[in-house]
Design a protein around this motif. Sequence first.
Motif, PDB file in Angstrom:
ATOM      1  N   ARG A 268       0.815  -1.220   0.000  1.00  0.00           N
ATOM      2  CA  ARG A 268       0.000   0.000   0.000  1.00  0.00           C
ATOM      3  C   ARG A 268       0.844   1.264   0.000  1.00  0.00           C
ATOM      4  O   ARG A 268       0.501   2.266  -0.649  1.00  0.00           O
ATOM      5  CB  ARG A 268      -0.933   0.001   1.211  1.00  0.00           C
ATOM      6  N   ASN A 269       1.961   1.241   0.716  1.00  0.00           N
ATOM      7  CA  ASN A 269       2.801   2.436   0.765  1.00  0.00           C
ATOM      8  C   ASN A 269       3.470   2.710  -0.571  1.00  0.00           C
ATOM      9  O   ASN A 269       3.573   3.861  -1.004  1.00  0.00           O
ATOM     10  CB  ASN A 269       3.847   2.293   1.862  1.00  0.00           C
ATOM     11  N   GLY A 272       0.595   3.595  -3.083  1.00  0.00           N
ATOM     12  CA  GLY A 272       0.011   4.863  -2.671  1.00  0.00           C
ATOM     13  C   GLY A 272       0.945   6.038  -2.881  1.00  0.00           C
ATOM     14  O   GLY A 272       0.527   7.102  -3.363  1.00  0.00           O
ATOM     15  N   ALA A 273       2.223   5.868  -2.539  1.00  0.00           N
ATOM     16  CA  ALA A 273       3.187   6.957  -2.695  1.00  0.00           C
ATOM     17  C   ALA A 273       3.349   7.342  -4.164  1.00  0.00           C
ATOM     18  O   ALA A 273       3.459   8.528  -4.501  1.00  0.00           O
ATOM     19  CB  ALA A 273       4.536   6.555  -2.106  1.00  0.00           C
ATOM     20  N   ARG A 335       4.674   9.081   6.903  1.00  0.00           N
ATOM     21  CA  ARG A 335       3.265   9.315   6.566  1.00  0.00           C
ATOM     22  C   ARG A 335       2.753  10.652   7.096  1.00  0.00           C
ATOM     23  O   ARG A 335       2.212  11.465   6.315  1.00  0.00           O
ATOM     24  CB  ARG A 335       2.409   8.158   7.092  1.00  0.00           C
ATOM     25  N   LEU A 386       8.846   6.265   1.071  1.00  0.00           N
ATOM     26  CA  LEU A 386       7.717   5.342   1.065  1.00  0.00           C
ATOM     27  C   LEU A 386       7.657   4.542  -0.231  1.00  0.00           C
ATOM     28  O   LEU A 386       7.372   3.344  -0.226  1.00  0.00           O
ATOM     29  CB  LEU A 386       6.411   6.123   1.263  1.00  0.00           C
ATOM     30  N   ALA A 462      -3.161  10.099   1.061  1.00  0.00           N
ATOM     31  CA  ALA A 462      -2.123   9.846   2.067  1.00  0.00           C
ATOM     32  C   ALA A 462      -2.737   9.442   3.402  1.00  0.00           C
ATOM     33  O   ALA A 462      -2.205   8.585   4.110  1.00  0.00           O
ATOM     34  CB  ALA A 462      -1.245  11.088   2.237  1.00  0.00           C
ATOM     35  N   LEU A 466      -2.085   5.175   2.817  1.00  0.00           N
ATOM     36  CA  LEU A 466      -0.782   4.854   3.382  1.00  0.00           C
ATOM     37  C   LEU A 466      -0.920   4.222   4.760  1.00  0.00           C
ATOM     38  O   LEU A 466      -1.782   4.599   5.556  1.00  0.00           O
ATOM     39  CB  LEU A 466       0.093   6.112   3.475  1.00  0.00           C
ATOM     40  N   ARG A 467      -0.056   3.250   5.038  1.00  0.00           N
ATOM     41  CA  ARG A 467      -0.058   2.589   6.343  1.00  0.00           C
ATOM     42  C   ARG A 467       0.619   3.459   7.378  1.00  0.00           C
ATOM     43  O   ARG A 467       1.584   4.174   7.087  1.00  0.00           O
ATOM     44  CB  ARG A 467       0.703   1.252   6.283  1.00  0.00           C
TER      45      ARG A 467
END
Length: 480
Positions: A268-269, A272-273, A335, A386, A462, A466-467
Amino acid sequence: MSQIVGQRRDSRWFALVVLCAGMLMIILDGTIVNVALPVIQADLDFSQSGLAWVINAYLIPFGGLLLLAGRVGDLIGRKRMFLGGVAVFTVASLFCGLATTQGLLIAARFVQGIGGAMAAAVILGMIVTMFPEKGEQARAIAVFSFVAAAGGSIGLLAGGVLTEAISWHWIFFVNVPIGIVAFALAVRVVPGERGIGLRSGADVIGAVLVTAGLMIGVYTIVKAADHGWVSGHTLGFGALSVALLAGFVLRQATVANPLLPLRILRDRNVAGANLIQVLMVAGMFGMFFLGALYLEKVLGYDPLGIGLAFLPVAVGIGGLSLGASARVNARFGERPVLITALLLVAAGLVLFTRAPVDADYLPDVFPSVLLMGVGAGLGFPAMMTLAMSDATKDDSGVASGLVNTTQQVGGALGLAVLATLATAYTKGSLAEGDVPVEAMTGGYRLAFGVAAGLVLVAAVLAVTVLRRQKVTQEELVPVA
């Protein structure tokens, strides 16, 4: 023994400087040309549509080849790919500077884009491999982020100085000595490593699909401003790009040695990033381009004045990226730092929507560029950390290429969307009888507002995608 280890560790930082010098040369070329375009147009007799190809001929191969170059770097060795890219970029820059015809300049720019992709795609992967420890890696990525983010602002200033003091040819000639020195030093100080071998991942069909899909996609985006977003040209080429990229994804899910291991995107990071970067860069890159036009066409700034006006962005990024961002990330985690940074950038863009036709720099422009500089200085290092967080040694090249690809796609998307919206608004205002300067300013304000919206969407992602990361006691120690 400890002294030898210390010397080897210190040499990595010199190697980082060399890699960043190569990256700066490539990043500068993305913006240094912008302020020289009117002079190039007059000197080589470009039409308005033909002049756009001075930019597009570089952007299309650069954005389209990054992912492929990153993976090939993993296979044959990232140092080899970097050196090859610097060599190609330097030679192409020489021919750009020597160009006396439209065809030669555009062809040389295309080759420049190829060389830029080869070198830029593997740099971040090399940095992650050279600095495996979290604290050192954060500092190294912060330096790289400063170069990548501030280079665009520096390019505006350098382009204005070189064009006015000497000639537009020198915006390309300046790359030649930098490239030669970077190549020579990289041979000596950048650590070499064997790639995993062509047999481990030479997915030729996947390479063709993703390269064609990305290049056609970037071409579609940059030409959408000319043809319109719902024209047959844009929809047709856009559908072809989507089809090719969909075919690439399907192949990566089934082939034994994928060009882009999909496991990278399951994190996910990482996913997502990269998506957040598309939106953030779209907002900021489009703002820089249209902001420069606002300063020139509405406020009457010359090329040097435009560069100086955006200098707080470079200073803000530099003041934070080269130390403070690493300490902040270590203290609070990437994050929350990224979320805060995105809100600062969005606030700067919102302030820019108030820009009047008779603006004074300090009250009307400076707060916006300062907020964006602080936000970018905090945001880019966190975002890149990330995006590279779970990349293995064998996949770091393709992960680096993916980061650079999303950055270029974001820039192309932002430029095309915001420029189209600003132009359409201005034409509508002129048709209603508004004064030209008011019509142009209204178009720029609309674009800045949309750019702020893109960055706010990135902030929402974000928060939701993001985790949360656990900050260990060891990471609470300030990074020197």
